[in-house]
Write a protein that holds these residues in place. Structure first.
Motif, PDB file in Angstrom:
ATOM      1  N   MET A  34       0.964  -1.262   0.026  1.00 60.53           N
ATOM      2  CA  MET A  34       0.047   0.036  -0.176  1.00 60.53           C
ATOM      3  C   MET A  34       0.858   1.161  -0.110  1.00 60.53           C
ATOM      4  O   MET A  34       0.586   2.239  -0.728  1.00 60.53           O
ATOM      5  N   VAL A  35       1.961   1.088   0.674  1.00 59.15           N
ATOM      6  CA  VAL A  35       2.685   2.545   0.659  1.00 59.15           C
ATOM      7  C   VAL A  35       3.264   2.745  -0.712  1.00 59.15           C
ATOM      8  O   VAL A  35       3.563   3.761  -0.959  1.00 59.15           O
ATOM      9  N   SER A  36       3.752   1.505  -1.327  1.00 58.69           N
ATOM     10  CA  SER A  36       4.214   1.563  -2.643  1.00 58.69           C
ATOM     11  C   SER A  36       3.288   2.339  -3.541  1.00 58.69           C
ATOM     12  O   SER A  36       3.586   3.307  -4.457  1.00 58.69           O
ATOM     13  N   GLY A  70       3.600   6.524   9.504  1.00 53.39           N
ATOM     14  CA  GLY A  70       4.784   7.493   9.445  1.00 53.39           C
ATOM     15  C   GLY A  70       5.220   7.717   8.207  1.00 53.39           C
ATOM     16  O   GLY A  70       5.097   8.933   8.042  1.00 53.39           O
ATOM     17  N   VAL A  71       5.596   6.630   7.252  1.00 54.00           N
ATOM     18  CA  VAL A  71       6.242   6.912   5.941  1.00 54.00           C
ATOM     19  C   VAL A  71       5.059   7.555   5.052  1.00 54.00           C
ATOM     20  O   VAL A  71       5.263   8.522   4.456  1.00 54.00           O
ATOM     21  N   THR A  72       3.743   7.008   5.174  1.00 52.75           N
ATOM     22  CA  THR A  72       2.694   7.448   4.353  1.00 52.75           C
ATOM     23  C   THR A  72       2.529   8.951   4.555  1.00 52.75           C
ATOM     24  O   THR A  72       2.243   9.757   3.805  1.00 52.75           O
ATOM     25  N   VAL A  88       3.275   5.758  -5.471  1.00 53.53           N
ATOM     26  CA  VAL A  88       3.205   5.990  -7.144  1.00 53.53           C
ATOM     27  C   VAL A  88       1.961   6.959  -7.279  1.00 53.53           C
ATOM     28  O   VAL A  88       2.236   8.017  -8.154  1.00 53.53           O
ATOM     29  N   ALA A  89       0.872   6.723  -6.616  1.00 48.91           N
ATOM     30  CA  ALA A  89      -0.315   7.775  -6.816  1.00 48.91           C
ATOM     31  C   ALA A  89      -0.152   9.375  -6.485  1.00 48.91           C
ATOM     32  O   ALA A  89      -0.267  10.284  -7.202  1.00 48.91           O
TER      33      ALA A  89
END
Lengths: 96, 321
Positions: A73-75, B65-67, A79-80
């Motif tokens: 999801m973070v990937s 955190g990263v998001t 990209v989004a």
């Protein structure tokens, strides 16, 4: 009232809220955030499925699946967000 | 007599749902992101209550955190572009109220159907816990989640690292030639804070990686914490990406995937199934893979935050945007 029931319904509610946001929101950033809420809702249901009554240890396989899901999801979010930045810069150039 | 923890669970669940609604309905986009970060931390707390500390760590470090850092960075860029042009947030025509109501009604129906299915599902069916417990001695580690991630379901984890690699390639391609918003100037307090906190983060990240063999923690949580080092270095400008560092960065991106695939191939070459590590070396191999994957995750997440590939500017100036 057990934790699995409470948090299972929480996950459902969060998923539903995210779905409404993803379909109804105007702002692109808000839509991406709404999809992220959907993924958290789905993760809730998986974690609840892995839960056992306190003396029992939880099932590790859904936990591993959720950790994989969080990284994927973070990937996808990165990209989004890059696409949003690019799109907005292009629109600004068209306007200028 | 109700268990006081049930009251805590109910309050936490209400807080999570309220934060989800608030983050989507608040007008200000900065407040939206901050509310989302609080929401993520509350969810992590809920997962601790469901005895899933690994998932809670991953959600707190990566999912929140990263998001959150990625979202704030994008908001900064959007506001910068908006300030230079006349484009505003609500440039497009508003959606008719009927469409909104129909969408909301459909979403409600879907959620209701899912809730009915959830309540009707047989509770506590046999999971994989017995199978995993039985196979644990052959995994080379003592923590079931690490065993599942790096041994029993290692294909999934390999593909996950590949997805992360694909994401950074995609971001570098999308942002090619894009001018960046100037980084905000950080005060002196911030520099001192970074100097104090950086060594601590490095130790915590490495500890999380090492402890993953027998307790909650592991490559993904450790990698995300180490990525915070990269973020701090980028924000304080202690490290400025230069075009000549691209080779090192690319090497770090593929290090995890490469080591992972190489170990699988070598194990397969020894007449075994891929990822069927020989028992004597299982822990060494898993730690080797985890260490390399941690480096890749840390560098990749920091690169995703930085966004644009460092390129030489045509005017010959410093490339430090």
């Amino acid at each position: 009232m057990t934790p699995d029931l409470i948090y299972g319904l929480t996950g459902m509610a969060v998923f539903g809220i995210g779905l409404v946001g993803a379909l109804c929101a105007q702002d692109r950033l808000r839509r991406v955030l709404a999809l992220k809420l959907c993924s958290v809702g789905a993760a809730f249901v998986l974690v609840v499925g892995a839960w056992r009554e306190p003396p029992g240890a939880p099932d590790p396989v859904p936990h591993a699946l959720v950790i994989t899901g969080i990284v994927v999801m973070v990937s996808a979010t990165a990209v989004a967000l890059a696409l949003i930045r690019r799109l907005q810069t292009l629109e600004a150039e068209d306007d200028a | 007599m109700t268990d006081p923890l049930v009251i805590f669970d109910l309050l936490l669940a209400l807080g999570i749902v309220a934060l989800a609604i608030a983050s989507l309905s608040v007008r200000d986009r900065f407040a939206m992101i901050v509310l989302f970060i609080v929401f993520g931390l509350f969810s992590a707390l809920a997962w601790v209550r469901l005895s899933a500390p690994d998932v809670a760590l991953a959600e707190a470090a990566i999912g929140t955190g990263v998001t959150g850092a990625l979202l704030l960075k994008t908001l900064h860029h959007l506001r910068f572009v908006e300030s230079r042009t006349a484009i505003t947030e609500a440039a497009c025509a508003p959606v008719p109220l009927g469409v909104l109501l129909a969408n909301a009604a459909f979403c409600g129906l879907i959620t209701l159907g899912l809730a009915v299915a959830f309540l009707g599902a047989p509770s506590a069916g046999p999971g994989f816990d017995a199978l995993v417990a039985e196979a644990m001695p052959a995994s080379g580690v003592d923590h079931p989640v690490t065993g599942v991630l790096l041994n029993f379901r290692a294909y999934d984890t390999l593909m996950e690292v590949v997805v992360l690699l694909a994401a950074v390639i995609a971001v570098w391609q999308i942002e090619r030639g894009l001018s960046d918003a100037p980084a905000p100037a950080m005060g002196e307090v911030w520099q001192g804070f970074a100097r104090l906190v950086l060594p601590a983060i490095v130790v915590i990240g490495t500890y999380l990686l090492w402890v993953g063999a027998e307790a909650p923690g592991g490559a993904f949580q450790g990698g995300a914490v180490l990525a915070a080092v990269g973020l701090l270095l980028l924000l304080t400008r202690a490290y400025v990406p230069r075009p000549e560092h691209r080779g090192i960065a690319r090497g770090a991106f593929v290090l995890g995937t490469g080591t992972f695939a190489l170990v699988a191939l070598m194990v397969a070459g020894g007449g075994r199934v891929a990822f069927e590590y020989p028992l004597d070396h299982a822990k060494t191999l898993i730690l080797l893979i985890e260490g390399m994957v941690t480096i890749s995750i840390a560098v990749t997440l920091a690169a995703l935050f930085h966004g644009r590939e460092p390129v030489a500017l045509p005017k010959g100036g410093r490339d430090d945007t």
